[in-house]
Design a protein around this motif. Sequence first.
Motif, PDB file in Angstrom:
ATOM      1  N   VAL A   1      57.135  41.317  61.643  1.00 42.25           N
ATOM      2  CA  VAL A   1      58.982  40.992  62.443  1.00 42.25           C
ATOM      3  C   VAL A   1      59.805  40.389  61.216  1.00 42.25           C
ATOM      4  O   VAL A   1      59.141  40.468  59.712  1.00 42.25           O
ATOM      5  CB  VAL A   1      59.052  39.016  63.556  1.00 42.25           C
ATOM      6  CG1 VAL A   1      57.757  40.114  64.366  1.00 42.25           C
ATOM      7  CG2 VAL A   1      58.155  38.521  62.425  1.00 42.25           C
TER       8      VAL A   1
ATOM      9  N   THR B   1      61.963  38.441  59.084  1.00 43.73           N
ATOM     10  CA  THR B   1      61.730  36.838  59.287  1.00 43.73           C
ATOM     11  C   THR B   1      62.821  36.464  57.637  1.00 43.73           C
ATOM     12  O   THR B   1      62.464  37.021  57.039  1.00 43.73           O
ATOM     13  CB  THR B   1      60.341  36.590  58.528  1.00 43.73           C
ATOM     14  OG1 THR B   1      59.615  36.743  59.807  1.00 43.73           O
ATOM     15  CG2 THR B   1      60.086  35.141  58.346  1.00 43.73           C
TER      16      THR B   1
ATOM     17  N   GLU C   1      63.469  28.057  59.942  1.00 45.23           N
ATOM     18  CA  GLU C   1      63.347  27.658  61.769  1.00 45.23           C
ATOM     19  C   GLU C   1      62.678  26.560  60.723  1.00 45.23           C
ATOM     20  O   GLU C   1      61.122  26.664  61.143  1.00 45.23           O
ATOM     21  CB  GLU C   1      62.445  28.734  62.104  1.00 45.23           C
ATOM     22  CG  GLU C   1      62.110  28.506  63.331  1.00 45.23           C
ATOM     23  CD  GLU C   1      63.264  27.761  63.990  1.00 45.23           C
ATOM     24  OE1 GLU C   1      62.713  26.782  65.079  1.00 45.23           O
ATOM     25  OE2 GLU C   1      64.561  28.216  64.304  1.00 45.23           O
TER      26      GLU C   1
ATOM     27  N   THR D   1      58.880  26.268  63.224  1.00 48.02           N
ATOM     28  CA  THR D   1      58.034  27.409  62.763  1.00 48.02           C
ATOM     29  C   THR D   1      57.186  26.821  60.856  1.00 48.02           C
ATOM     30  O   THR D   1      55.854  27.160  61.360  1.00 48.02           O
ATOM     31  CB  THR D   1      57.981  28.617  62.693  1.00 48.02           C
ATOM     32  OG1 THR D   1      59.092  29.392  63.710  1.00 48.02           O
ATOM     33  CG2 THR D   1      57.010  29.803  61.918  1.00 48.02           C
TER      34      THR D   1
ATOM     35  N   CYS E   1      52.124  33.230  71.142  1.00 44.82           N
ATOM     36  CA  CYS E   1      53.367  32.656  70.488  1.00 44.82           C
ATOM     37  C   CYS E   1      54.265  33.783  69.927  1.00 44.82           C
ATOM     38  O   CYS E   1      54.113  33.163  68.538  1.00 44.82           O
ATOM     39  CB  CYS E   1      53.583  31.807  70.560  1.00 44.82           C
ATOM     40  SG  CYS E   1      52.413  30.116  71.326  1.00 44.82           S
ATOM     41  N   PRO E   2      55.059  34.778  69.753  1.00 49.01           N
ATOM     42  CA  PRO E   2      54.994  35.872  68.891  1.00 49.01           C
ATOM     43  C   PRO E   2      56.434  35.364  68.845  1.00 49.01           C
ATOM     44  O   PRO E   2      56.722  35.395  67.566  1.00 49.01           O
ATOM     45  CB  PRO E   2      55.460  37.388  69.551  1.00 49.01           C
ATOM     46  CG  PRO E   2      55.029  36.728  71.013  1.00 49.01           C
ATOM     47  CD  PRO E   2      54.120  35.898  71.363  1.00 49.01           C
ATOM     48  N   LYS E   3      57.141  34.119  69.291  1.00 46.67           N
ATOM     49  CA  LYS E   3      59.005  33.770  69.172  1.00 46.67           C
ATOM     50  C   LYS E   3      58.242  32.370  68.439  1.00 46.67           C
ATOM     51  O   LYS E   3      59.632  32.369  67.802  1.00 46.67           O
ATOM     52  CB  LYS E   3      59.186  33.889  70.293  1.00 46.67           C
ATOM     53  CG  LYS E   3      59.784  35.160  70.999  1.00 46.67           C
ATOM     54  CD  LYS E   3      60.695  34.754  72.002  1.00 46.67           C
ATOM     55  CE  LYS E   3      61.400  36.615  72.933  1.00 46.67           C
ATOM     56  NZ  LYS E   3      62.091  36.054  74.247  1.00 46.67           N
ATOM     57  N   THR E   4      57.208  31.904  69.028  1.00 48.31           N
ATOM     58  CA  THR E   4      56.905  30.608  68.092  1.00 48.31           C
ATOM     59  C   THR E   4      57.851  29.521  68.471  1.00 48.31           C
ATOM     60  O   THR E   4      58.152  28.720  67.561  1.00 48.31           O
ATOM     61  CB  THR E   4      56.611  30.752  66.312  1.00 48.31           C
ATOM     62  OG1 THR E   4      56.057  31.752  65.868  1.00 48.31           O
ATOM     63  CG2 THR E   4      55.939  29.418  65.467  1.00 48.31           C
ATOM     64  N   THR E   5      58.680  29.679  69.504  1.00 45.73           N
ATOM     65  CA  THR E   5      59.667  28.310  70.426  1.00 45.73           C
ATOM     66  C   THR E   5      58.761  27.640  71.045  1.00 45.73           C
ATOM     67  O   THR E   5      57.370  27.772  71.262  1.00 45.73           O
ATOM     68  CB  THR E   5      60.541  29.069  71.133  1.00 45.73           C
ATOM     69  OG1 THR E   5      59.708  29.947  72.398  1.00 45.73           O
ATOM     70  CG2 THR E   5      61.577  30.331  70.901  1.00 45.73           C
TER      71      THR E   5
ATOM     72  N   GLN F   1      57.514  28.187  74.131  1.00 46.93           N
ATOM     73  CA  GLN F   1      56.958  29.195  74.658  1.00 46.93           C
ATOM     74  C   GLN F   1      54.707  28.646  74.345  1.00 46.93           C
ATOM     75  O   GLN F   1      54.092  29.029  74.763  1.00 46.93           O
ATOM     76  CB  GLN F   1      57.229  30.194  73.230  1.00 46.93           C
ATOM     77  CG  GLN F   1      55.989  31.643  73.562  1.00 46.93           C
ATOM     78  CD  GLN F   1      56.563  32.645  72.756  1.00 46.93           C
ATOM     79  OE1 GLN F   1      56.450  32.445  70.924  1.00 46.93           O
ATOM     80  NE2 GLN F   1      56.707  33.734  73.417  1.00 46.93           N
TER      81      GLN F   1
END
Length: 236
Positions: free
Chosen positions: A27, A29, A68, A71, A98-102, A105
């Motif tokens: 991704v 980043t 972030e 993260t 948890c691909p968005k790491t929110t 999520q």
Amino acid sequence: MASCWKISPVVRPNGEGRNRMQKTIAVDTPFFVPSYWEDAKVELMKRDRIMRKLIPQFGDLHLVGRGEAFTTLARSVVGQQISVKAAESVWQKFLLVCPKTTPAQVLKAGPEQLAACGLSKRKADYILDLADHFKAKRVNAEQWQEMEDEEVIADLTQIRGIGRWTAEMFLIFNLLRPNILPLDDLGLLKGISVNYFSGEPVSRSDAREVSANWEPWRTVATWYLWRSLDAVSAEY
């Protein structure tokens, strides 16, 4: 108020420079480069004979941080008390869940899915508590950039699983504070032992004495000592 350093953003694919055969979640980043790095290198090489030999070995390599906060903290919890290689393996599995790491999520994934990533039950609980703190806004995340180092540490350590070491990793890798000395970090103590004491064990007192020559750039010196032990830099 905390000193405010300009942070220069750099965007590159996650996993750049790794073995092409290693499967990672790719991704885009945002990475951030501390603007003080070059000045710190020059000053450390002037003051410290070990840094004078060590720093040139790594050329243009430098600390990079992510913007972030959640993260960075979640990744720090994953990396507690395990090797860099093991932490990276668990983190890649975590990103599949948890691909968005929110925070939302992570809370939706729940303890069973987190444990399936290779996290211990305790670490899964810690990350869920971290997510809950962020979602409920029980931490002062928006104010951390303006807070003193010890104030940030006090705010973070109210969260289960976030001790001083994890908070200091956050100060180094997210807020990019220039003068952090993580005395609970075994890599730092080993780096001082190998480079300054011919491999003899060192105490915290020894580490403080050596590091007095590094101020106000103890983060930078710590990073180079880490790299002297492991060519692959930890990321948080």
